[in-house]
Every structure is written in C-alpha cells, then in structure tokens.
Design a protein around this motif. Sequence first.
Motif, PDB file in Angstrom:
ATOM      1  N   GLN A  50       0.815  -1.220   0.000  1.00 15.80           N
ATOM      2  CA  GLN A  50       0.000   0.000   0.000  1.00 15.80           C
ATOM      3  C   GLN A  50       0.849   1.270   0.000  1.00 15.80           C
ATOM      4  N   VAL A  51       2.070   1.148  -0.536  1.00 25.67           N
ATOM      5  CA  VAL A  51       2.897   2.342  -0.691  1.00 25.67           C
ATOM      6  C   VAL A  51       2.342   3.232  -1.799  1.00 25.67           C
ATOM      7  N   MET A  52       1.827   2.589  -2.863  1.00 25.70           N
ATOM      8  CA  MET A  52       1.317   3.368  -3.994  1.00 25.70           C
ATOM      9  C   MET A  52       0.078   4.171  -3.621  1.00 25.70           C
ATOM     10  N   ARG A  53      -0.587   3.777  -2.546  1.00 25.41           N
ATOM     11  CA  ARG A  53      -1.798   4.495  -2.146  1.00 25.41           C
ATOM     12  C   ARG A  53      -1.487   5.955  -1.829  1.00 25.41           C
ATOM     13  N   PHE A  54      -0.291   6.200  -1.216  1.00 24.97           N
ATOM     14  CA  PHE A  54       0.073   7.595  -0.944  1.00 24.97           C
ATOM     15  C   PHE A  54       1.113   8.111  -1.947  1.00 24.97           C
ATOM     16  N   ALA A  55       1.881   7.197  -2.578  1.00 26.82           N
ATOM     17  CA  ALA A  55       2.916   7.647  -3.517  1.00 26.82           C
ATOM     18  C   ALA A  55       2.310   8.263  -4.774  1.00 26.82           C
ATOM     19  N   ARG A  56       1.113   7.799  -5.160  1.00 28.20           N
ATOM     20  CA  ARG A  56       0.473   8.366  -6.362  1.00 28.20           C
ATOM     21  C   ARG A  56       0.178   9.851  -6.191  1.00 28.20           C
ATOM     22  N   ASP A  57      -0.035  10.280  -4.964  1.00 27.18           N
ATOM     23  CA  ASP A  57      -0.358  11.690  -4.719  1.00 27.18           C
ATOM     24  C   ASP A  57       0.883  12.558  -4.537  1.00 27.18           C
ATOM     25  N   LEU A  58       2.076  11.931  -4.536  1.00 24.13           N
ATOM     26  CA  LEU A  58       3.315  12.697  -4.382  1.00 24.13           C
ATOM     27  C   LEU A  58       3.741  13.282  -5.719  1.00 24.13           C
ATOM     28  N   GLN A  61       6.408  13.187  -7.602  1.00 26.78           N
ATOM     29  CA  GLN A  61       7.107  12.325  -8.552  1.00 26.78           C
ATOM     30  C   GLN A  61       6.894  10.845  -8.266  1.00 26.78           C
ATOM     31  N   GLY A  62       5.829  10.506  -7.571  1.00 25.80           N
ATOM     32  CA  GLY A  62       5.535   9.109  -7.304  1.00 25.80           C
ATOM     33  C   GLY A  62       6.636   8.459  -6.483  1.00 25.80           C
ATOM     34  N   LEU A  63       7.064   7.274  -6.898  1.00 28.54           N
ATOM     35  CA  LEU A  63       8.122   6.559  -6.174  1.00 28.54           C
ATOM     36  C   LEU A  63       9.470   7.256  -6.286  1.00 28.54           C
ATOM     37  N   ASP A  64       9.596   8.154  -7.223  1.00 23.87           N
ATOM     38  CA  ASP A  64      10.856   8.891  -7.375  1.00 23.87           C
ATOM     39  C   ASP A  64      10.904  10.145  -6.513  1.00 23.87           C
TER      40      ASP A  64
END
Length: 567
Positions: free
Chosen positions: A467-475, A477-480
């Motif tokens: 569930q990292v992508m759940r908050f990373a999508r709103d950042l 640069q995403g995972l970067d």
Amino acid sequence: MSEVPHPGEALRQQRRQHQQWLASLAAGARPRQRLAALSVCASGALLIVQAGAIAWLIQSIVVEGLPIVQAVHVFGLLAAVLVARSLLGGLTQSAAGDVADSARLALREQVYRRLMARGPLWQRRQRSGELGELLLAHGDAIEGYYAGFQPVRVEVVVVPLLIAVAVAWVDWVVAVIFLFTAPLVPFFMMLVGWGAEAAGRAQLGELARMSGHFADRIKGLGLLRLYGRGDAELQGIAQAADGVRVRTMKVLRIAFLSSTVLEFFASVSVAMVALYLGLSYLGMMSLHASVPTLGTGMFCLLLAPEFYAPLRRLAAHYHDRANALAAAAEVERLLAEDTRLAPGPADTASTGQEPAQRHAPLLRVQGATLRPQGSAQNVLRGFSLSLTDGQRVALVGPSGSGKSTVLEALAGWLPPRQGRIVLREGVRVGYAGQRPYLFHGSIADNLRLADPSVSDARLQAVAEVAQVMRFARDLPQGLDTVIGERGFGLSGGEARRIGLARLLLREPDLLLLDEPTAFLDPQTEADLLQALAAHTRGRTVLMATHSEAAMRWADAIIDLQQPEVRA
C-alpha cells in the motif's frame, strides 16, 4: 591447566593475525599485486645496467680517450634503460593503486557486512560517527600499505641483493661493506616502527572518538541549543580536536625520527665506500693486486646510494604499515564483542539460533527467557512457540508485554537468556520493525536497498501490495519523490509501509512484522491485509498487533498475557 601466553608472544600473534587479515583484503587483486612486484624488481635490475653504462662511458671516454662517436650505441642503451625504468615506475604505481582500491573496497564491504550482522539493536548503542570512521578514515589508512609499503617491501628484498652481487663481481670489498652495514637500517627501523604503530593506533582511535563525538553533537544540535549547552559542547569538541592534534603530532615526530635515523646510517655507509675508494686511489690502502679503475669506482659509487635507497623508501613507507596495523586493531576493537578479524573475505553472522532439520517445524522456541536490550528485567519466562509452513499468526498483548522483544529474538538480534530458538536449516527470516530506517533519497532508492537489481515492474507490484502506492500516487514524482533522512516528510504509517515493501522484496520464508497496520485507516488496513495474504501465500507470517482486523486475518493468535493459542 592451560599455559598463559607471554605478553610479547601474544602481541606478535596479534600482529601476525592483523597482517594475514590485511593480506586477505587484497586477495581479489593478486595478479595486479604480482605485476607491481615484478615491475619494481625489473626496474631495479635495469638500474644496474644504467650504472654499468655510465661507468663504461666515463672509463672509455675520460680515461681511455675513446671518441664519442664510437660510444653512440652505449648512449642509446642508456636512453632506452631510462625510458624503460620510467615506464616500469608508472606501471608499478598503477598496479599498486589498483590493489589499494580493491583492498579498501574489500575492507568496507567486510565492515558493512559485520555492522549489518550486528543488527539495529547493537547499532543503536554505538556512536554513528565512530562507526563511520571504519568505512572512511580506516579505509584510507590502509591505502598507503598497498600502494606504498607492499611494492617497496618486495624491492628491498630483491634489488639490494642484485646490486650486491653485481658489485661483488667487480670489487668484493665494497660488497662486504654493503653486507655489514645493511642490517643496521632494518634493525633501527624495527625499533622505531614499534613506536610508530602504537602512536598510529592511538591517533586513529582519537580520530574515531572525535568523529563520533562531533557527529552525535550535530544530531542533537537542536536539543543542545534548547538547553543552552552550545558553549559547553563547543569546549568539548575543542578538547577532542586538541587530542587528535597531539596524537597526530606524535605520529609525525616518530615518522621524522625514523627518516633521520635511516638517512644517517645510509649516509655513513655510502661515505665508507667513498672513503675506501679514495684511499685506494691515493695509494694509502691496498686490498687488491691492482688499484681499481675509475670505471669500477664509479660503478660502485653509483650503486652505493641505490643499495640503500630501497631501505630508505621502506622507512618512508613504514608508517603506512604501522597505520594499516593500527587500523586493523581499531576495526577489531570496535567490532570485538562477537567477532575477530579473520584471514578471509567471507563473514557469517551469528544469530543465536540453532538450525533444525528440513522436516522439522519452520521455527520452534522452547522455554525461552527474553529480556529487552538495555533492560534489567525479563519480560517473558518459559516462552514457547512452534511455527509451520504457510501459517499466519498474530502476536498480541498490551504494550510492554514483550511482542517486539519476541520478534527481535526470532530475528536473531536478541539471544534468549535461557531456552532455545531452533530455526529450520535454510530458512530465510525477514523483519519489519516499527521504525524502519529510511535514507535521504527517493522512495524507490530506499526500496532498492533490498534488491538493487529489481525491475521497475516488480518494484511497482510490491509497492502496491504494501500500500505504498496508495500515498505515492499523490506525491509530486511518485516513487521517485525524494524523502529526508529517517523518512522526514512521511507519516509513521507511510514509513512502516515502505519498510514492509522493502522486506517483501527480499522474499523471506518467515516474515516478522511489528505493528504493520498501525496508523492506517480501516480501508487501507483491510486492503493491506488482503494483498499481504495473497503475496505471502505458502510463507509464514508472525505479526505483532493490536488490531482486531489483523487478529481475524490470522490463522492463530498468541496472547502473551495468556499464552495459549486459539484459532
């Protein structure tokens, strides 16, 4: 009754052990090490040819009146020898530098593995600045040993012997002077070297302590300013720096002393050769049937300084050996609780767990007494547990009941004070704690610490499970997206999910999870548990939790207050 070794013998054994360890660091660069040794020896042999050519030219042109035109071929030989020696010198430095780089990398890899094997609990009690010196200054301390001392050590064995043989061929008296005066140099070098090694060890230790002191104060700078301790701590840093200054100046004094002593004896020895030849030419000394020719005398005088030159170079680099041995002793001191330097590149970490047979339970705990690190009280006595393949178990109990202590013990970081922890052979254990350490860098970089070669697709898939992508999508640069040291910029729940994803990338057989669903809203928690169940199918999960949803997710529950198991 065992015999206690003599202190001097124990010191010699320790020094031999450190030398073997230093030699093992360069095991991966042995061909380059041999190339450096061969090059320095070939250069020394050509030196004899160079001296012979110069002596022949002086004898032929000055004494015998040979036209210069007839000596062109000797001038050509002399030029070729000079060029060849220059190329061999460059080749020696290049090969020795490669050996030093390889050894420094091997040292840092070895220290890093041992630090990681100790685990976070041990590291929390250490000074990060002092440990950082193991990977920085101590690595630099051994560079001179391989780039300077090792090639010269080979040269000092081979080249003076070749020169002595060549000189004995033309004048045995000069060779005898060489052989009788040469032992004085290494004898006094050895005496000075003992002091240099002790001073170097003290200097490295003082430098490591100052680095640790300074790094700790920098980390707590805000707290120090809050309590008005800035001036007092500045005085402490100044005192630590002054200690480094004193130790460094002591090392330099010994280094200058060693060079002065060796230069004195080498100069006296060369003067003895010149005195013998001068008295022979004046007719005041006659040890031969005839007076040596000018060419013979020049040949001997040209090689006399070169006979002692490798010894002088060895003296100049002897402090590099002392620094390397001091670095080895410091590495051993800082990592000496559970490990000793070993003459080999492979390191194994002791986990306090005993391997079990393949068909035994995955993990079995028998009557374990557990105490948290740094605590004076046991939290669990007589604790027993058995885990099988594919099982999902929730470990519950109020705060302070020992859930985290159990996980740390099963991870191998906290050996039981009584009882046994038996892990089936070949089982890989992974642990995700409540406070995963996140470095300054992107989220993807922090995840790739577990597997640097992971593909982007797999990285994305594991981030979805945790569930990292759940908050990373709103950042942005995403995972970067870049985060700060220790996860600055993220919430506690987000940091734990990154730590969980990093663990999943390793694909362990047994997952030890400490409150992975804490700080999550009900929907995110449900999604995480569902994804985790699918991703870990066939593997064993032991989860410390307070969550009712996590307890329903588990196949079995162990309550540390009531240690019976209920399905």
